[in-house]
Design an enzyme around this catalytic site. Structure first.
Site, mmCIF file in Angstrom:
data_model
loop_
_atom_site.group_PDB
_atom_site.id
_atom_site.type_symbol
_atom_site.label_atom_id
_atom_site.label_comp_id
_atom_site.label_asym_id
_atom_site.label_seq_id
_atom_site.Cartn_x
_atom_site.Cartn_y
_atom_site.Cartn_z
ATOM 1 C CB SER A 109 27.237 -109.955 62.868
ATOM 2 O OG SER A 109 26.165 -109.694 63.717
ATOM 3 C CE LYS A 154 24.005 -113.196 63.066
ATOM 4 N NZ LYS A 154 24.664 -111.992 63.855
ATOM 5 C CB SER A 171 22.810 -110.017 60.596
ATOM 6 O OG SER A 171 24.074 -110.246 61.424
#
Length: 542
Positions: free
Chosen positions: A96, A99, A346
């Protein structure tokens, strides 16, 4: 739904600091066989810097990282020098941490004031409360459309005087392409909310704005053998539930599961809940989010007294005529506000929506291919030197994504030069902040340490992959950017190692040396979570 405010900016914020051009000494592939790290240059060395490097070497020597590859870099944002690096130019799976790139690129391409519009229209103006022909529901990717928002749209249609539609209710999701799942995602993840299908018209099922899913709740019956009450929310005419679950004896183990047959919206509940026990709750993805959205809207129209004589369907091409009469519309919050639930929690669906929205904005094609190409182009415009990289999706769920620690740190540096930097930095999780819309995936981490309310960083986690990258203010007031990418470890994610690194950076002073090795990890960070192979918000472990 109102978006919760972001964390207030502290006086030690990274913004407003002087910036400098960074020069990074790249590591060769043989660096992995060399000692963990060495000073970037003799000029950088000093009592505090040398001691920091020694301590970070020791932390990365933790047994939890045996056999793993760790890309780590620490840069001063005040002076522009590299304080520490290890395998910083080795391409690794970022999870993640992707992101970070997606959000920065979206702010550049779409702008912090970008909003998503959803409209309801008819080919002609209604006459006498009747829409002659079809009614169109058109989406552009709004990730915040809850069932209440669809109810508001229906109320607006009814408020305009419409009571009847002679044709069909058609969903137009052609703002994006029809590829719902990324080809590099694991097929076994498809039932779970972190891998929901992506559409330009979707329903956010809860206050966390999880899209393309339904809430599944179940309550035990009054006595053993009674049926379990199972509910799907938001319920709609496209969903079908078969309930085979029953109530077990008091004190028996809870063993309830809800399965969706792939390629359908046929849900089946099996197993049992103990009599007198607690309710069961989880999320499950839906098949074809557009279908679910238009059926939720159809139910809302019926509730508000608008009768649709035809069917409810998803169109196969641009449905609404260019000169269609608009009957209702919804506008999302601005992107700067939507970043808060996206980054704090997230949210994978939001990341993929933003990637496709960037593709549509810049290339006229709402696809992963167009969107990731625009992500790379935007970061290049901003001066973020990614180095070796591969961008496959926006969330980091695809294991084909590749980034280096230096590349991630380059994004962290470049973002701070932009006019929207304050909004972006405020979207990052804050270590130890109890409020989920402040602490997010770091709410339970680094509490009671110098990193609490100081570290602002993005987590990342897949099986065998873990990351933590962001900003921290050192003890001497120096602003630092850091990136930690761990790949190839066995067992639990090394979050305590990452936390200990962040705590050590919060303690850093260039002019102050510490003595000996860093404190044991157990004294510096929470214990490692043995259950969390997925992003903690996905697995519910944090």
């Amino acid at each position: 739904m109102p978006i919760a405010p972001a964390t207030p900016r502290s006086p030690s914020s990274a913004l407003g600091r002087p910036t400098a051009v960074l020069t990074v000494a790249g590591l060769t592939a043989t660096a992995l066989l060399a000692p963990l790290a060495a000073p970037a240059s003799a000029a950088d060395a000093g009592s505090g810097v040398d001691d920091l490097r020694s301590d970070l070497d020791a932390l990365l020597d933790d047994p939890a990282l045996d056999g793993a590859t760790s890309g780590v870099v620490v840069r001063s944002l005040d002076r522009g020098d590299v304080l520490y690096e290890h395998a910083a130019d080795t391409a690794l799976i970022p999870a993640s941490n992707m992101k970070l790139l997606t959000s920065v690129a979206a702010l550049d391409v779409l702008g912090p004031d970008h909003t998503f519009d959803t409209t309801v229209s008819a080919a002609e103006e209604p006459s006498g409360g009747v829409v002659e022909g079809d009614l169109y529901l058109t989406g552009t990717g709004d990730p915040s459309l809850t069932s209440d928002a669809f109810d508001d749209l229906a109320a607006e249609v009814a408020g305009s005087g419409v009571t009847e539609v002679t044709g069909d209710l058609l969903a137009d999701d052609t703002w994006f392409d029809t590829q719902r799942l990324h080809p590099d995602w694991e097929a076994d993840d498809e039932p779970y909310y972190y891998a929901a299908q992506i559409s330009a018209l979707t329903v956010a099922a809860n206050d966390d704005l999880d899209t393309g899913v339904v809430n599944v709740t179940a309550s035990p019956g009054g006595a053993s053998g009674d049926p379990v009450e199972v509910r799907l929310d938001p319920a709609a005419g496209n969903l079908d539930l078969t309930n085979e679950a029953s109530t077990g004896t008091p004190g028996s183990a809870a063993a309830l599961d809800v399965h969706r047959e792939p390629g359908t919206n046929q849900f089946t509940a099996t197993g049992s809940l103990p009599a007198g026990g607690t309710d069961f709750s989880t999320l499950r993805t839906v098949h074809e989010p557009t279908d679910h959205a238009v059926h939720v809207f159809a139910g809302a129209l019926e509730d508000h007294g608008v009768k649709v004589r035809g069917g409810v369907d998803r169109g196969t091409g641009p449905e609404a005529p260019e000169d269609a009469a608009e009957l209702a519309s919804a506008e999302s919050a601005e992107l700067s506000e939507l970043l808060v639930p996206f980054m704090k929690l997230s949210n994978n669906g939001h990341a993929e929506i933003l990637v496709k929205a960037m593709g549509r904005e810049s290339a006229g094609e709402g696809s992963w291919q167009a969107g990731t190409a625009e992500t790379a182009a935007a970061l290049d415009r901003l001066g973020a030197e990614l180095g070796e990289h591969e961008l496959s999706d926006g969330s980091g769920l695809a294991r084909s994504n590749q980034l280096t620690a230096n590349g991630v740190a380059g994004v962290l540096r470049a973002a701070l030069d932009e006019p929207w930097a304050a909004d972006w930095e405020d979207s990052l999780p804050v270590a130890g902040a109890e409020n989920r819309m402040q602490g997010g995936t770091l709410s339970e981490r680094m509490r009671g340490t110098p990193a609490e309310a100081n570290v602002r960083a993005k987590t990342g986690s897949l099986s065998g992959v873990s990351a933590l990258s962001g900003y921290v203010t050192g003890n001497g007031g120096e602003e630092l950017a850091f990136a930690v990418l761990n790949n190839g470890f066995e067992g639990a994610a090394p979050r305590d190692v990452q936390d200990a690194i962040a705590v050590r950076l919060a303690e850093f002073s260039r002019d102050t040396a510490t003595s000996g090795q860093p404190d044991p990890l157990a004294q510096r960070a929470p214990e490692r979570d043995a259950a969390g192979e997925l992003e903690c918000t996905w697995a519910g472990t944090c």
